[in-house]
Design a protein around this motif. Sequence first.
Motif, short mmCIF file in Angstrom:
data_model
loop_
_atom_site.label_atom_id
_atom_site.label_comp_id
_atom_site.label_asym_id
_atom_site.label_seq_id
_atom_site.Cartn_x
_atom_site.Cartn_y
_atom_site.Cartn_z
N LYS A 10 0.84 -1.21 0.00
CA LYS A 10 0.00 0.00 0.00
C LYS A 10 0.87 1.26 0.00
CE LYS A 10 -1.41 1.65 3.89
NZ LYS A 10 -0.79 2.95 3.83
N LYS B 125 2.49 1.85 -3.44
CA LYS B 125 1.54 2.29 -4.47
C LYS B 125 1.19 3.76 -4.26
CE LYS B 125 -0.88 -1.90 -5.68
NZ LYS B 125 -1.79 -2.89 -5.18
N MET B 126 0.87 4.10 -3.01
CA MET B 126 0.37 5.44 -2.75
C MET B 126 1.47 6.49 -2.86
SD MET B 126 -2.45 4.76 0.21
CE MET B 126 -2.58 6.48 0.61
N ARG C 214 1.60 8.23 -6.11
CA ARG C 214 0.37 8.82 -6.59
C ARG C 214 0.04 10.12 -5.89
NH1 ARG C 214 -3.21 3.28 -6.67
NH2 ARG C 214 -1.88 2.18 -8.17
N ARG C 215 0.63 10.34 -4.74
CA ARG C 215 0.31 11.52 -3.96
C ARG C 215 1.03 12.73 -4.55
NH1 ARG C 215 -1.33 10.03 1.48
NH2 ARG C 215 -1.15 12.25 1.92
N ARG C 216 0.34 13.87 -4.52
CA ARG C 216 0.96 15.11 -5.00
C ARG C 216 2.06 15.56 -4.03
NH1 ARG C 216 -4.70 16.56 -6.20
NH2 ARG C 216 -4.91 16.80 -8.43
N GLU D 28 -0.55 8.95 6.34
CA GLU D 28 -1.77 8.14 6.40
C GLU D 28 -3.01 9.01 6.52
OE1 GLU D 28 -2.31 4.84 6.36
OE2 GLU D 28 -0.24 4.20 6.20
N TYR E 171 -8.45 5.19 1.65
CA TYR E 171 -7.24 5.76 1.07
C TYR E 171 -7.57 6.35 -0.30
CZ TYR E 171 -4.48 3.40 4.65
OH TYR E 171 -3.94 2.99 5.84
N TYR F 15 -5.77 7.58 -2.53
CA TYR F 15 -4.82 7.33 -3.61
C TYR F 15 -4.70 5.86 -3.99
CZ TYR F 15 -3.59 12.19 -3.14
OH TYR F 15 -3.63 13.55 -3.11
N LEU F 16 -5.66 5.08 -3.50
CA LEU F 16 -5.75 3.70 -3.98
C LEU F 16 -7.03 3.58 -4.81
CD1 LEU F 16 -4.84 1.49 -0.86
CD2 LEU F 16 -3.37 2.14 -2.76
#
Lengths: 531, 255
Positions: A308, A311-312, A315-317, A370, B89, B91-92
């Motif tokens: 997790k 992956k994240m 993708r986060r800005r 988180e 979440y 971003y998932l």
Amino acid sequence: MNLRLVFKFASILCLSSARARSRKPKSLKNLIYMSIALTLAAAMLSYLIGLNLSRNPIIIQIVVQLISLLPLLMLVIVLYYGLMFELYSGYSQSFIHAANWLPITPAEYVMASSLSTIFFTLPTLLPLLGGLLTISLTLGLTSLCAFAAAISILGALMGGVLVEILKTLIERAAASMSRRSGRLTLPLRLTATILIIVAFACIGNSRILISYLGAISEIMQAGWMIPIFWPSLAITYLAQSNPLPATGFTTMTIILLGAIFEAGAYLRERYWAPVEPTIRLGPSKYVPRKGFLGRLGLSPGEAAVARKELKMFFRRRDTAGLLALPIIFIVMPFIYGWQRTVDPLNLLVQALMGCILFSLLASSTSIGRERDGFANLLIAPIDPGEILKGKLIASIILSTPPTTIILLTISLILRMRPEAMIALLAAGYIGMIETTAIGLIFGSRYPDFTTAPRARSITRMGLLLSMITSGVAVALTWSPLIIYKLLHPEFLPIYSATAMTMIIGSIITIIAYKLALQSFRELCISQGDLL
Amino acid sequence: MDYAIILESVSKRFGDVWAVRDLSLRIEYGRVYGLLGPNGSGKSTTMKMILGLVKPDSGKILVDGIDVSKDPVEVRKIIGYVPETPRLYDYLTGIEYLDFIGEAYGMSPEERKRRIEEFLEAFELKGRENELISGYSKGMKQKIALIAALIHKPKILILDEPLSGLDPRSARIVKDLIHELAEEGVTTIFSTHILEIADAVCDELAIMYEGRKLAEGKPDELKRMAGESGSTLEEVFLKLTGAEDVREIVEALVD
């Protein structure tokens, strides 16, 4: 345009933004007091400098040149702030979305938002304005001073509105891009963000800025067709006692501001996308796999958390800034020494610092990142120890490729001997691993779970303490190699120094991880109470 | 008799405020147990204590015979929980989130795939599963949260306002699913403000007020307890919680 509503809305935007960034309820007033104090200090200092300056024509010319650049400086400062702190603030800020259904016109919105952007640059703008204008007063340039102040305000407003235009265009481009490019959206967005950050970190370098400003003064007269120079040209011509061109350029500046403002309002009305665009990822067919994390011997819970995290992260800005760090550290020596050869040792140190800082920040922010989702980890049947291990593994996986690339590249550029390369890689990896563990200690003790724009994910105190602790730990770990470098190799051979570095680093890592685990368990208990 | 959940004189205080005071409950296996109460009555805190997220200041909680204070992780393995506000979440994608949950609950890849796809189909999320959660509507997020609570076949379900934001079809699926699962022995604790739903879904109810249990029993028993067998559960609830002055409040607001 209802100006009262505009100022009221601007104050609400400022208040929301300030409270989102700071837990202190009076932070808005503090900003105002600080701006006033800095302005008075700058003015006093400038007054003293001005009194000691002779009314030499050359001195006056230099001061006039600097004053003429004020509107451009104001514009650049506001634009820079907006690009660094206002863009990518995300769709989820309710204080922006609320304006979409309130009776506020697009023009009123753009004006209010511009004013709020400018407000946060006051600690920089006002002292600059106060300092330069006070000097001009002491040199007898009173009328120029007043005129420059007025025109500079227009420059700042232009900067604010340009930020609004960029915000709208970027959000629109992002929405359009996500509809067309699907899976490419996130890598493209990440790359664009990193490039912008690196570019502005370089532009923000004072040496570059000063040398560019010097060149700008020279080309300004020839560049009268370039609109952003018009306010500066108005001041220059007034200083030369040429009222006609001064009036002309002043009028054009006002018209330019009007045109930019109209463009901003039009774009806001036409292209504002209040809803997060739908971004589709992943294959059309869902195929769950055990994956390499499972093969590493991680438990299902640990593997789930690590997967997790990985992956994240991309993708986060807000993690784009972290990814830009190693790049900035490598590019900076070239920027600092842009007119001379780069010192290899400086490059090596910068590269190592970049790697260490990245791994520290990646791990220390992993818990605060988180946000609300931390509840998922507390509810899931995963032991806090497993959660922390998952985060540790994920942070190490994230840090390893840039560390490897950077260290290998540096060692090739510097043409290192094999034993030196081994020592460099060993020092780099062990430094990376121990700072990852140290980052988790402070990320657990000082997490920032707020969903504010540009939230740091770790408090300022936590960040400072983690950096100090990491600095000390890394210095201790690398001390054998530093001793090797400083003293004769017969005192401490390189292989022995490398081995000692690894041993010290391993011990520090184990201790740090145990402390992190203790802190994290305490955090889980306290967060459970707050849920 | 074996009980799925036992609370014995459980209390929890936050500062000066008693969130839960001397609460005792015994919930049998396969029952759908409703927790009703106004805001701040202690329902959510009770649920969190059962999950082991919040430690009670006194008392004991056993879930399927396991002491929650001693082994909360083990307890969570058999519980599916839907909070009042799902915190997913962003971003998932939907399927990545569910895959993460499934893996966290120790499900095999094959079982995860089968269960996730079944539920996505049932809740009409097929075709949207590869989109980032940040782009989902409130109802879609609620569906994802529900699926996450159900995929690992929990023995106990704890649902805090589970029907919030759901379309009628999905709400009906959830209600029917709860009854089906109850017949298979799954115990459900269900919290809602919509009393008609509580009346329709729950086998047994507890009415909480200011951290205490005011009344407990089957819906019909509660209505008899209030002395008005013909009244609705809403009227019983308002009478027991002393909120009968609603009409006066409304009239004052309109004037």
